[in-house]
Design a protein around this motif. Structure first.
Motif, PDB file in Angstrom:
ATOM      1  N   LEU A   1      93.968  68.698  33.787  1.00 56.11           N
ATOM      2  CA  LEU A   1      93.779  69.297  32.466  1.00 56.11           C
ATOM      3  C   LEU A   1      92.335  69.098  32.000  1.00 56.11           C
ATOM      4  O   LEU A   1      91.710  70.026  31.481  1.00 56.11           O
ATOM      5  N   ALA A   2      91.827  67.893  32.202  1.00 54.24           N
ATOM      6  CA  ALA A   2      90.449  67.609  31.790  1.00 54.24           C
ATOM      7  C   ALA A   2      89.446  68.500  32.508  1.00 54.24           C
ATOM      8  O   ALA A   2      88.467  68.972  31.917  1.00 54.24           O
ATOM      9  N   LEU A   3      89.685  68.778  33.791  1.00 54.91           N
ATOM     10  CA  LEU A   3      88.760  69.608  34.568  1.00 54.91           C
ATOM     11  C   LEU A   3      88.826  71.082  34.192  1.00 54.91           C
ATOM     12  O   LEU A   3      87.814  71.785  34.216  1.00 54.91           O
ATOM     13  N   PHE A   4      90.012  71.560  33.835  1.00 53.02           N
ATOM     14  CA  PHE A   4      90.208  72.993  33.617  1.00 53.02           C
ATOM     15  C   PHE A   4      90.128  73.415  32.162  1.00 53.02           C
ATOM     16  O   PHE A   4      90.120  74.615  31.874  1.00 53.02           O
ATOM     17  N   VAL A   5      90.074  72.467  31.235  1.00 52.34           N
ATOM     18  CA  VAL A   5      90.133  72.858  29.832  1.00 52.34           C
ATOM     19  C   VAL A   5      88.912  73.673  29.409  1.00 52.34           C
ATOM     20  O   VAL A   5      89.022  74.608  28.607  1.00 52.34           O
ATOM     21  N   LEU A   6      87.751  73.376  29.958  1.00 49.70           N
ATOM     22  CA  LEU A   6      86.553  74.131  29.596  1.00 49.70           C
ATOM     23  C   LEU A   6      86.602  75.566  30.126  1.00 49.70           C
ATOM     24  O   LEU A   6      86.366  76.522  29.370  1.00 49.70           O
ATOM     25  N   PRO A   7      86.897  75.780  31.424  1.00 50.34           N
ATOM     26  CA  PRO A   7      87.049  77.170  31.887  1.00 50.34           C
ATOM     27  C   PRO A   7      88.141  77.935  31.124  1.00 50.34           C
ATOM     28  O   PRO A   7      87.979  79.119  30.826  1.00 50.34           O
ATOM     29  N   MET A   8      89.231  77.258  30.802  1.00 50.38           N
ATOM     30  CA  MET A   8      90.299  77.918  30.043  1.00 50.38           C
ATOM     31  C   MET A   8      89.823  78.305  28.650  1.00 50.38           C
ATOM     32  O   MET A   8      90.191  79.364  28.120  1.00 50.38           O
TER      33      MET A   8
ATOM     34  N   ARG B   1      83.640  77.400  18.992  1.00 49.05           N
ATOM     35  CA  ARG B   1      84.594  76.345  18.647  1.00 49.05           C
ATOM     36  C   ARG B   1      85.536  76.015  19.810  1.00 49.05           C
ATOM     37  O   ARG B   1      85.936  74.862  19.992  1.00 49.05           O
ATOM     38  N   ALA B   2      85.933  77.034  20.573  1.00 49.19           N
ATOM     39  CA  ALA B   2      86.838  76.774  21.695  1.00 49.19           C
ATOM     40  C   ALA B   2      86.172  75.848  22.706  1.00 49.19           C
ATOM     41  O   ALA B   2      86.808  74.943  23.251  1.00 49.19           O
ATOM     42  N   GLN B   3      84.870  76.066  22.961  1.00 48.01           N
ATOM     43  CA  GLN B   3      84.168  75.188  23.900  1.00 48.01           C
ATOM     44  C   GLN B   3      83.990  73.780  23.330  1.00 48.01           C
ATOM     45  O   GLN B   3      84.112  72.785  24.053  1.00 48.01           O
ATOM     46  N   ALA B   4      83.705  73.686  22.031  1.00 43.26           N
ATOM     47  CA  ALA B   4      83.580  72.369  21.404  1.00 43.26           C
ATOM     48  C   ALA B   4      84.893  71.608  21.500  1.00 43.26           C
ATOM     49  O   ALA B   4      84.925  70.417  21.857  1.00 43.26           O
ATOM     50  N   SER B   5      85.997  72.283  21.189  1.00 42.69           N
ATOM     51  CA  SER B   5      87.308  71.649  21.297  1.00 42.69           C
ATOM     52  C   SER B   5      87.651  71.344  22.751  1.00 42.69           C
ATOM     53  O   SER B   5      88.266  70.317  23.046  1.00 42.69           O
ATOM     54  N   ALA B   6      87.243  72.234  23.664  1.00 46.81           N
ATOM     55  CA  ALA B   6      87.524  72.016  25.078  1.00 46.81           C
ATOM     56  C   ALA B   6      86.815  70.768  25.591  1.00 46.81           C
ATOM     57  O   ALA B   6      87.381  69.988  26.365  1.00 46.81           O
ATOM     58  N   LEU B   7      85.572  70.573  25.169  1.00 54.19           N
ATOM     59  CA  LEU B   7      84.846  69.378  25.593  1.00 54.19           C
ATOM     60  C   LEU B   7      85.525  68.123  25.060  1.00 54.19           C
ATOM     61  O   LEU B   7      85.604  67.100  25.755  1.00 54.19           O
TER      62      LEU B   7
END
Length: 429
Positions: free
Chosen positions: A86-93, A361-367
């Motif tokens: 999940l940690a690895l894929f959350v940013l691409p998602m 915001r999606a990228q900020a939350s993803a990080l």
């Protein structure tokens, strides 16, 4: 809020995607308004499904160890693989959600995750189980960042902390119900039937989520170009406040992941020697997390964000120390405090990220979610290693070290905020 702050401001703001005209009517959702309750319940169910699936094997690790003949640290990979993926894929998602929409991605992610969840009970070996759990974690990566970005766009700023708190509360209910249900089912029919039961429950949550979640009205598609994504990520990582919030989320989750991965082993051993069903029921303390997460907005209003983080860290520390005593009531009280502190700290930190990021915001939350689940994966693995090396005291020592990191980072943020406040009047002259 100044960029050097750790988020002490009690005002939650977000860039309006509606209009810049003060005379325009704000059509975003607000408590008591049309659609808000449906939205809240839909995301609550998404949170339930996410945590129930993500941690479906955590309370069952002693049974998994016995079935496959592996150690606690090897069995813990059934949790670490899911959270690590999940940690690895959350940013691409999150990038996909910027292009195709929050609701679309969350629906697709849940569909894949619940499908894999129905395959997990048939894993023939520990390796196959870990691999399936990794795929499931990667699929679930589409939920956390997309959900917080959806809320930041569709909910009025003053209601944002409360709305995110309700989503986090769904996480806690999912984590709790998954562990309690699996504990009692596994005691009668084994761990495979237990995780199959969670898979069926998650299917029901996913269907209800898709039916209830209102269509987004304030989403603007973004670009999938890698250069644009890299620039957005670089800008977020250059923000010192966001960096501190990411670290705080990771450290809080390291405590939580370590404690709840190992607690089943501690309680099956002397002097407790509890059966699997009773151990599963202990996860009812997650209800405390439901309350602490959903009331995070009021906590911030009273203490400020930094004050809330200090309180969360102190509560978690008290719980860790109490859990060292070989008394079941005190161990349970310790788990209550650890859970309350963790969920309060997580809700405050994650909502601060949504407030701070004005673009992407999606990228900020993803990080944030990436750091958060890296902390979970590290906590699960290191907690099991510490338990193997030094018993429960070793796991507690790891947790105390992580809480010390939270307090230190928050203190540094407080110092940076005071320094900037002193400089701003001089610059104004």
């Amino acid at each position: 809020m100044p960029s050097a702050s750790t988020g002490a401001s009690t005002t939650v703001g977000a860039t309006s995607s509606v209009t810049s005209s003060p005379a325009a009517v704000d059509s975003r959702l607000t408590p008591g308004g049309p659609g808000y309750r449906r939205m809240s319940f839909a995301l609550f169910l998404a949170g339930v499904a996410t945590f129930a699936l993500l941690y479906s094997t955590q309370a069952l690790l002693p049974l998994v160890s016995t079935d496959f003949g592996v150690s606690a640290s090897e069995a813990s990979w059934t949790v670490s693989a899911a959270t690590g993926a999940l940690a690895l894929f959350v940013l691409p998602m999150s990038a996909l959600s910027e292009r195709f929409g929050r609701r679309t991605l969350m629906t697709a992610s849940l569909a894949v995750a619940v499908t894999v969840g129905l395959l997990v009970p048939f894993a023939p070996s520990i390796g196959a189980l870990v691999a399936l759990r990794a795929v499931q974690g990667a699929a679930l990566a589409g939920l956390p960042a997309s959900a917080t970005a959806y809320l930041a766009e569709e909910v009025r700023p003053k209601a944002l902390i409360t709305a995110i708190g309700l989503f986090v509360a769904g996480n806690s209910v999912g984590g709790m119900s998954g562990r309690v249900i699996t504990g009692w089912v596994a005691q009668e029919w084994g761990w495979r039937v237990a995780v199959a039961t969670i898979g069926i429950i998650a299917v029901a949550c996913a269907v209800a989520f898709r039916m209830l979640l209102p269509a987004p009205k304030h989403f603007t598609p973004g670009s999938l170009r890698p250069r644009v994504l890299a620039r957005t990520v670089r800008d977020h990582l250059a923000n010192p406040l966001l960096r501190r919030l990411y670290a705080i989320g990771a450290l809080f989750m390291m405590v939580f992941g370590g404690v709840y991965t190992v607690i089943g082993y501690r309680l099956t051993e002397a002097p407790f020697s509890l059966p699997q069903g009773i151990i599963g029921s202990i996860f009812l303390v997650y209800l405390v997390g439901t309350v602490s997460a959903s009331t995070a907005g009021r906590l911030v209003a009273r203490l400020g964000r930094r004050g809330s983080l200090y309180l969360a860290g102190g509560t978690t520390t008290a719980g860790l120390l109490l859990s060292l005593v070989d008394s079941l009531p005190l161990v349970l009280l310790g788990l209550v405090l650890i859970t309350a502190g963790f969920f309060a700290g997580h809700a405050v930190a994650s909502s601060s990220v949504s407030h701070t990021a004005k673009q992407g915001r999606a990228q900020a939350s993803a990080l944030y979610q990436s750091a958060y689940y890296i902390g979970s994966s590290a906590g699960s693995t290191l907690g099991a290693v510490a338990f193997h090396a030094g018993g429960w005291a070793g796991t507690v020592a790891l947790g105390l070290f992580a809480v010390l990191g939270v307090v230190t980072i928050t203190l540094l943020g407080s110092h940076a905020a005071r320094t900037q406040a002193r400089h701003e009047p001089a610059l104004a002259h």
